[in-house]
Write an enzyme that holds these catalytic residues in place. Structure first.
Site, short mmCIF file in Angstrom:
data_model
loop_
_atom_site.label_atom_id
_atom_site.label_comp_id
_atom_site.label_asym_id
_atom_site.label_seq_id
_atom_site.Cartn_x
_atom_site.Cartn_y
_atom_site.Cartn_z
N TYR A 58 0.84 -1.20 0.00
CA TYR A 58 0.00 0.00 0.00
C TYR A 58 0.87 1.25 0.00
CZ TYR A 58 -3.34 3.55 1.50
OH TYR A 58 -4.09 4.69 1.58
N GLY A 59 1.86 1.30 0.89
CA GLY A 59 2.72 2.47 0.98
C GLY A 59 3.51 2.72 -0.29
#
Length: 158
Positions: A58-59
């Site tokens: 996600y990051g």
């Protein structure tokens, strides 16, 4: 583009070499796609951490989105300078959604404030452009983990 402060967290956990490329003023869309494909491949092979990547898909996806936004803004400035189009990435904050859960600090209406602010900038506005915006303010590029932990959007006490 709706990004996230978690992109800055992920970037701060990348190797210095990867950080330099993501932060570069001359990175191209093709190079960015190559970096993102490399992350996927090296994650699938189980070697991503030893190759300088953090363990957060996600990051890293938000790092990529924010970098793509900077590339798009740079291209708009160069190719369509008279059109007055602004292009930014923003963080809505920690919003109560299915993903964030009920303990998140913002309602969906509160999370919409910055994206709507950017969408409704007056005609002729010159800034922000090519920036990461949070709480209706341009954010500096987070360079260290301690900056992330003390950032107002960081929801966890450490």
């Amino acid at each position: 583009n709706v990004s996230s402060i978690m992109g800055s967290v992920a970037l701060s956990r990348c190797s210095p070499e990867l950080q330099a490329r993501f932060r570069s003023d001359d990175i191209t869309e093709e190079e960015l796609v190559g970096l993102m494909e490399r992350f996927v491949r090296e994650t699938q092979e189980g070697v991503h951490t030893e190759r300088g990547w953090p363990s957060t898909a996600y990051g890293v996806s938000k790092t990529g989105l924010t970098t793509l936004t900077r590339i798009m803004a740079r291209n708009l400035t160069k190719e369509r300078p008279g059109d007055g189009i602004l292009c930014n990435a923003c963080c809505p904050g920690w919003v109560r959604t299915d993903m964030a859960g009920p303990n998140a600090t913002k309602s969906p209406d509160e999370g919409a404030v910055t994206p709507v602010y950017l969408a409704l900038l007056p005609a002729g506005a010159k800034e922000p452009h090519g920036q990461f915006v949070s709480e209706k303010k341009k954010e500096f590029v987070l360079r260290s983990w301690s900056q992330v932990q003390t950032h107002p959007e960081w929801p966890f006490k450490i």
